[in-house]
Design a protein around this motif. Structure first.
Motif, PDB file in Angstrom:
ATOM      1  N   SER A  33       0.822  -1.200   0.000  1.00 25.54           N
ATOM      2  CA  SER A  33       0.000   0.000   0.000  1.00 25.54           C
ATOM      3  C   SER A  33       0.862   1.258   0.000  1.00 25.54           C
ATOM      4  O   SER A  33       1.826   1.356   0.766  1.00 25.54           O
ATOM      5  N   PRO A  34       0.524   2.252  -0.845  1.00 25.23           N
ATOM      6  CA  PRO A  34       1.265   3.521  -0.817  1.00 25.23           C
ATOM      7  C   PRO A  34       0.718   4.494   0.223  1.00 25.23           C
ATOM      8  O   PRO A  34       1.256   5.592   0.368  1.00 25.23           O
ATOM      9  N   PHE A  35      -0.350   4.122   0.915  1.00 27.89           N
ATOM     10  CA  PHE A  35      -0.928   4.984   1.946  1.00 27.89           C
ATOM     11  C   PHE A  35      -0.290   4.642   3.293  1.00 27.89           C
ATOM     12  O   PHE A  35      -0.548   3.583   3.883  1.00 27.89           O
ATOM     13  N   ASN A  36       0.568   5.518   3.771  1.00 30.26           N
ATOM     14  CA  ASN A  36       1.231   5.385   5.074  1.00 30.26           C
ATOM     15  C   ASN A  36       2.285   4.290   5.139  1.00 30.26           C
ATOM     16  O   ASN A  36       2.805   3.983   6.210  1.00 30.26           O
ATOM     17  N   PHE A  37       2.585   3.675   3.984  1.00 31.70           N
ATOM     18  CA  PHE A  37       3.681   2.719   3.890  1.00 31.70           C
ATOM     19  C   PHE A  37       4.475   3.056   2.625  1.00 31.70           C
ATOM     20  O   PHE A  37       3.926   3.594   1.668  1.00 31.70           O
ATOM     21  N   GLY A  38       5.739   2.716   2.637  1.00 29.47           N
ATOM     22  CA  GLY A  38       6.562   2.965   1.458  1.00 29.47           C
ATOM     23  C   GLY A  38       7.363   1.739   1.093  1.00 29.47           C
ATOM     24  O   GLY A  38       7.370   0.742   1.820  1.00 29.47           O
ATOM     25  N   HIS A  39       8.043   1.798  -0.035  1.00 24.54           N
ATOM     26  CA  HIS A  39       8.980   0.737  -0.419  1.00 24.54           C
ATOM     27  C   HIS A  39      10.170   1.390  -1.110  1.00 24.54           C
ATOM     28  O   HIS A  39      10.050   2.441  -1.756  1.00 24.54           O
ATOM     29  N   TYR A  44      -3.894   7.053  -5.272  1.00 23.53           N
ATOM     30  CA  TYR A  44      -4.438   5.874  -5.946  1.00 23.53           C
ATOM     31  C   TYR A  44      -3.881   4.596  -5.323  1.00 23.53           C
ATOM     32  O   TYR A  44      -2.745   4.573  -4.831  1.00 23.53           O
ATOM     33  N   THR A  45      -4.674   3.547  -5.385  1.00 21.98           N
ATOM     34  CA  THR A  45      -4.235   2.247  -4.874  1.00 21.98           C
ATOM     35  C   THR A  45      -2.900   1.839  -5.473  1.00 21.98           C
ATOM     36  O   THR A  45      -2.050   1.257  -4.798  1.00 21.98           O
ATOM     37  N   TYR A  46      -2.718   2.159  -6.744  1.00 22.15           N
ATOM     38  CA  TYR A  46      -1.522   1.693  -7.449  1.00 22.15           C
ATOM     39  C   TYR A  46      -0.478   2.787  -7.646  1.00 22.15           C
ATOM     40  O   TYR A  46       0.404   2.666  -8.499  1.00 22.15           O
ATOM     41  N   SER A  47      -0.556   3.884  -6.870  1.00 22.92           N
ATOM     42  CA  SER A  47       0.499   4.895  -6.929  1.00 22.92           C
ATOM     43  C   SER A  47       1.851   4.262  -6.582  1.00 22.92           C
ATOM     44  O   SER A  47       1.971   3.577  -5.556  1.00 22.92           O
ATOM     45  N   THR A 105       0.982   8.344 -10.297  1.00 19.74           N
ATOM     46  CA  THR A 105      -0.363   7.972 -10.706  1.00 19.74           C
ATOM     47  C   THR A 105      -0.266   6.706 -11.558  1.00 19.74           C
ATOM     48  O   THR A 105       0.802   6.102 -11.663  1.00 19.74           O
ATOM     49  N   CYS A 106      -1.372   6.334 -12.169  1.00 15.99           N
ATOM     50  CA  CYS A 106      -1.385   5.105 -12.966  1.00 15.99           C
ATOM     51  C   CYS A 106      -1.506   5.370 -14.461  1.00 15.99           C
ATOM     52  O   CYS A 106      -1.422   4.435 -15.256  1.00 15.99           O
ATOM     53  N   SER A 107      -1.729   6.626 -14.851  1.00 16.98           N
ATOM     54  CA  SER A 107      -1.945   6.935 -16.263  1.00 16.98           C
ATOM     55  C   SER A 107      -1.796   8.432 -16.481  1.00 16.98           C
ATOM     56  O   SER A 107      -1.714   9.207 -15.519  1.00 16.98           O
ATOM     57  N   GLY A 108      -1.815   8.825 -17.751  1.00 18.40           N
ATOM     58  CA  GLY A 108      -1.797  10.244 -18.065  1.00 18.40           C
ATOM     59  C   GLY A 108      -3.069  10.944 -17.634  1.00 18.40           C
ATOM     60  O   GLY A 108      -3.030  12.079 -17.142  1.00 18.40           O
TER      61      GLY A 108
END
Length: 438
Positions: free
Chosen positions: A77-83, A315-318, A107-110
């Motif tokens: 998850s990109p919300f409050n967690f990172g990698h 976004y979920t996939y940020s 983001t996931c797209s233009g």
């Protein structure tokens, strides 16, 4: 017996579905500069997929990087967690952006990048205490994706009509001027005065109500419309004077299309926000980004209480880890092979010469180009029905994939293109053009 493919379930985007399904054009394999149809036909890709496969098709190192990442970390998850790979990719990306633009919002797209940029611009104005600045200005013939913000600021009528009330926006006139700039090589000479319309619009609405202006440095889907010399600098000056955020939509012009990493670098005009996608992963996997000036990030972040979420957006996939792996591998290819600069070198010049060799064909009324992007515009048929789609089909039958927009054919080949590929594109388009009535 092989089962016949059923085409009913897939509602195709931006496609004449009935026409397509009556005579499908199915691509099942791609490598380098070429795609291959289900009938075994070899097709030269003159559009880099959809302005995006800048490194060419089938780059195994990108797939290998993605596979390795899936095995290590497929998602977090990109919300409050990172990698780590998300931060690594962001650091690599800002090595390519203009000076002072050092923050990345993934983001996931233009289309999502545009929505994010518009919201960041509004959040920035709010954080500065400019609560009345909420209006947006786009431009005719502009394409900024298909979400509601994007179609509001966009300037392509078919994309806007039929979807109800949109955001409060106004639009600059486009800069296409065939009467004065036909067959320009590079940026057209005439039309810098068109930028003054922005001053008029801001005065009309009131500078205290205009939040942001968004334009494509070169309008892509609107027909490859180039800015007149000095136009973008004047737009920048007007926005600065009135405290209006300037957004460059570089989803198409980014990542080497013009011979620099971004059009803002090529044209020496720095906006406040840049949207990006497509070539950021060479089209291998969806990923987009907004690049922001440090001052915008700091203003928004520092306006919130300590420990609070500063921007309620994402976004979920940020920064999806697998997409970031693809992006890092893509940047490696761009740098190793010098692809981001090719458009301004010999191959870009050869592309320009090839396109303009078609100038004397009677059905062609304009040719426009810069770097490795170009357009050939045909005379409008007497019946008023756009001819571009018919030309697309004819080119396909001859083994070349092009992009049609009304009466215009757009070309944006992979950056790995060589002279022999340009010859094929030009010869094919020329042969088709000669069969089109003037």
């Amino acid at each position: 017996m092989e089962k016949k493919r059923n085409y009913d379930a897939f509602w195709m985007p931006f496609t004449a579905n009935r026409d397509f399904k009556a005579n499908p054009r199915i691509i099942n394999r791609a490598e380098g500069m070429y795609c291959y149809s289900d009938q075994g036909q070899q097709l030269l890709d003159a559009t880099a997929g959809l302005w995006c496969v800048n490194a060419g098709h089938g780059r195994r190192e990108i797939g290998d990087a993605m596979a390795k990442q899936v095995a290590e970390l497929d998602y977090s998850s990109p919300f409050n967690f990172g990698h780590d790979i998300g931060f690594e990719f962001a650091e690599r990306l800002v090595d390519f952006t203009p000076t002072g633009i050092n923050k990345v919002f993934f983001t996931c797209s233009g289309s999502e990048a545009v929505e994010s940029a518009l919201k960041i611009a509004l959040a920035y104005q709010q954080a500065k205490g400019n609560a009345g600045k909420y209006k947006l200005i786009g431009r005719e013939l502009g394409y900024h994706g298909v979400n509601f913000g994007g179609i509001s600021v966009g300037g392509l009528t078919p994309n806007r009509k039929g979807f109800g009330p949109l955001l409060p926006t106004d639009h600059l006139s486009h800069t296409l001027d065939i009467a004065n700039n036909a067959f320009s090589k590079g940026l057209p000479e005439h039309g810098v005065d068109k930028a003054e319309q922005l001053e008029q619009l801001i005065q009309f609405h009131g500078a205290d109500s205009v939040a942001a202006v968004i334009i494509e440095p070169i309008a892509g889907a609107g027909g490859v419309v180039l800015p007149p010399k000095g136009y973008l600098k004047r737009i920048r000056e007007i926005c600065t004077r009135h405290d209006v955020v300037l957004i460059f939509d570089e989803v198409i012009t980014g990542w080497g299309r013009l011979g620099s990493p971004f059009a803002s670098i090529e044209f020496d005009v720095t906006p406040d926000l840049i949207t990006s996608a497509k070539g950021i992963t060479s089209g291998v996997v969806p990923l987009g980004a907004v690049f922001a000036k440090d001052e915008i990030y700091q203003t928004v972040v520092n306006s919130a209480p300590e420990g609070a979420v500063e921007l309620f957006h994402g976004y979920t996939y940020s920064a999806h880890p697998v997409a970031c792996a693809a992006g890092l591998a893509t940047l490696d290819i761009y740098q190793r092979e010098g692809l981001l600069e090719r458009g301004r070198g010999d191959i870009g010049q050869y592309f320009e010469q090839g396109l303009h060799s078609l100038k004397d064909i009677p059905s062609i009324v304009d040719i426009r180009n810069y770097g490795l992007i170009g357009a050939v515009q045909f005379a409008a048929p007497a019946d008023g029905k756009p001819i571009g789609f018919d030309i697309l089909k004819r080119c396909y039958d001859k083994g070349v994939m092009v992009r049609s927009m009304g009466n215009t054919i757009a070309l944006s080949p992979p950056l790995i293109i060589e002279k022999e590929h340009i010859d094929i594109i030009v010869d094919t388009l020329g042969a088709v053009a000669k069969d089109i009535p003037a």
